[in-house]
Design a protein around this motif. Structure first.
Motif, PDB file in Angstrom:
ATOM      1  N   ILE A   1      43.574  32.566  26.798  1.00  0.00           N
ATOM      2  CA  ILE A   1      43.135  31.226  26.806  1.00  0.00           C
ATOM      3  C   ILE A   1      42.692  30.462  28.133  1.00  0.00           C
ATOM      4  N   LEU A   2      42.622  29.784  28.041  1.00  0.00           N
ATOM      5  CA  LEU A   2      42.254  28.472  29.918  1.00  0.00           C
ATOM      6  C   LEU A   2      42.801  27.302  28.664  1.00  0.00           C
ATOM      7  N   PRO A   3      44.174  27.051  28.983  1.00  0.00           N
ATOM      8  CA  PRO A   3      44.314  26.079  28.147  1.00  0.00           C
ATOM      9  C   PRO A   3      44.653  24.292  28.816  1.00  0.00           C
ATOM     10  N   PHE A   4      44.303  24.717  29.745  1.00  0.00           N
ATOM     11  CA  PHE A   4      44.397  22.658  31.259  1.00  0.00           C
ATOM     12  C   PHE A   4      43.129  22.780  31.534  1.00  0.00           C
ATOM     13  N   ASN A   5      42.426  21.486  31.801  1.00  0.00           N
ATOM     14  CA  ASN A   5      41.296  20.908  32.312  1.00  0.00           C
ATOM     15  C   ASN A   5      41.952  20.677  33.705  1.00  0.00           C
ATOM     16  N   TYR A   6      42.371  21.978  34.579  1.00  0.00           N
ATOM     17  CA  TYR A   6      42.861  21.297  36.140  1.00  0.00           C
ATOM     18  C   TYR A   6      42.446  21.812  36.633  1.00  0.00           C
ATOM     19  N   PHE A   7      41.820  22.420  37.893  1.00  0.00           N
ATOM     20  CA  PHE A   7      41.113  23.132  38.687  1.00  0.00           C
ATOM     21  C   PHE A   7      41.212  23.022  40.265  1.00  0.00           C
ATOM     22  N   ILE A   8      41.465  24.053  40.734  1.00  0.00           N
ATOM     23  CA  ILE A   8      41.772  24.432  42.011  1.00  0.00           C
ATOM     24  C   ILE A   8      40.247  25.139  42.822  1.00  0.00           C
ATOM     25  N   ASP A   9      40.321  24.361  43.879  1.00  0.00           N
ATOM     26  CA  ASP A   9      38.638  25.151  43.994  1.00  0.00           C
ATOM     27  C   ASP A   9      38.925  25.520  45.662  1.00  0.00           C
ATOM     28  N   SER A  10      40.303  25.540  46.060  1.00  0.00           N
ATOM     29  CA  SER A  10      40.278  26.283  47.814  1.00  0.00           C
ATOM     30  C   SER A  10      40.275  27.489  48.622  1.00  0.00           C
ATOM     31  N   TYR A  11      40.212  28.467  46.963  1.00  0.00           N
ATOM     32  CA  TYR A  11      39.894  29.864  47.395  1.00  0.00           C
ATOM     33  C   TYR A  11      38.535  30.188  46.601  1.00  0.00           C
ATOM     34  N   SER A  12      37.387  30.557  47.520  1.00  0.00           N
ATOM     35  CA  SER A  12      36.331  31.011  46.648  1.00  0.00           C
ATOM     36  C   SER A  12      35.774  32.261  46.520  1.00  0.00           C
ATOM     37  N   TYR A  13      35.073  33.030  46.238  1.00  0.00           N
ATOM     38  CA  TYR A  13      34.611  34.430  46.530  1.00  0.00           C
ATOM     39  C   TYR A  13      32.727  34.199  47.953  1.00  0.00           C
ATOM     40  N   TYR A  14      32.469  34.929  48.804  1.00  0.00           N
ATOM     41  CA  TYR A  14      31.983  34.220  49.765  1.00  0.00           C
ATOM     42  C   TYR A  14      30.966  35.853  49.872  1.00  0.00           C
ATOM     43  N   LEU A  15      29.904  35.665  50.376  1.00  0.00           N
ATOM     44  CA  LEU A  15      29.122  36.799  50.571  1.00  0.00           C
ATOM     45  C   LEU A  15      29.112  37.081  52.140  1.00  0.00           C
TER      46      LEU A  15
END
Length: 285
Positions: A248-262
């Motif tokens: 379950i994802l209980p919190f509505n806070y997201f960090i976007d520093s890392y991502s998947y890249y091709l």
């Protein structure tokens, strides 16, 4: 007088590895053969190029001068050979990919696809070495500030905490992030990402029951599924686990520093099999 190209290759390999043993292994020759080629090169220039004490190898001043330009030349040579081989080779295309992405996103889709050519997957958490002609495509987990210019965003990280639903059964919604102090936080190598998320959630200090570290993302996520604590997850890679009630994802806070890249070098795109795979993965998104 002709340049001793074989000896130059050996010198570059020894210096790059800082080891006669590793150079011998890389070139599939004996250490005595390595020593012989170094001797030939030093006699050619009539200077000492390497100081060797035991297993330690160091460059002399003259060796430094030679290696500076030679290393650049060898890099360009390997890249050129790799580019040509990658374009013309009939061997499988090589795809370097982060294991977690391979397991949670790539593998389920590949099972429903047939490309008509062979692929070889290298599962690693290291950035791809494209001087290796066997590597055509890389899928990497990168900080947005360190992604190369030719990188294509595949899936935003948007990291957020996840846990087994049973850990929160006794709590009323909405759940305050401060509740995390009652649980174990599951980390990767350090606490950086977790504390970045906590700051985003407005928590400057939090002392969880304990901190546990898992270098493998798949194992860390499985620990969360098994009720061991909270792990930061990429929402797009846990949709099946959420739907099945494992997370379950209980919190509505997201960090976007890392991502998947091709990442695919331009020279690899000359290979039609590479273009087909890149087109396919882009369509899947």
């Amino acid at each position: 007088m002709l340049l001793p190209f074989k000896s130059l290759l050996v010198f570059e390999t020894v210096t790059r590895n800082r080891s006669f043993t590793k150079a011998a292994s890389e070139l599939f020759v004996t250490q005595s053969a390595i020593s012989h080629q170094i001797k030939i090169l030093e006699e050619f220039f009539d200077v000492k190029l390497l100081d060797r004490t035991g297993s330690h190898v160091a460059l002399t001043e003259e060796g430094e001068i030679l290696y500076k330009d030679l290393s650049e030349a060898m890099f360009l040579l390997r890249r050129g050979v790799g580019s040509l081989k990658a374009k013309t080779s009939l061997s499988p295309i090589g795809i370097s990919v982060w294991p977690h992405f391979a397991m949670k996103w790539l593998s389920p889709r590949l099972s429903k696809t047939s490309f008509g050519f062979e692929s070889r997957f290298y599962h690693t958490t290291e950035s791809a070495d494209f001087t290796n002609a066997d590597i055509h495509i890389s899928i990497e987990w990168l900080h947005k500030n360190k992604a190369p210019k030719n990188a294509r965003l595949l899936i935003p990280g948007n990291l957020t905490p996840a846990c087994h639903p049973s850990l929160l059964e006794s709590l009323n919604e909405p759940i305050d992030p401060i509740v995390l102090e009652r649980f174990v936080l599951l980390h990767e190598a350090d606490t950086t990402s977790w504390y970045e998320w906590l700051r985003l959630a407005g928590i400057t200090e939090l002392k969880p029951i304990s901190n546990q570290y898992y270098s493998d993302t798949n194992v860390r996520q499985q620990a969360a599924i098994e009720k061991q604590g909270f792990a930061l997850v990429c929402p797009e890679l846990v949709t099946d686990d959420v739907a099945a009630g494992r997370l379950i994802l209980p919190f509505n806070y997201f960090i976007d520093s890392y991502s998947y890249y091709l990442i695919t070098p331009e020279d690899r795109m000359a290979n039609p099999k590479v273009r087909l795979f890149v087109h396919w993965i882009t369509e899947q998104l």
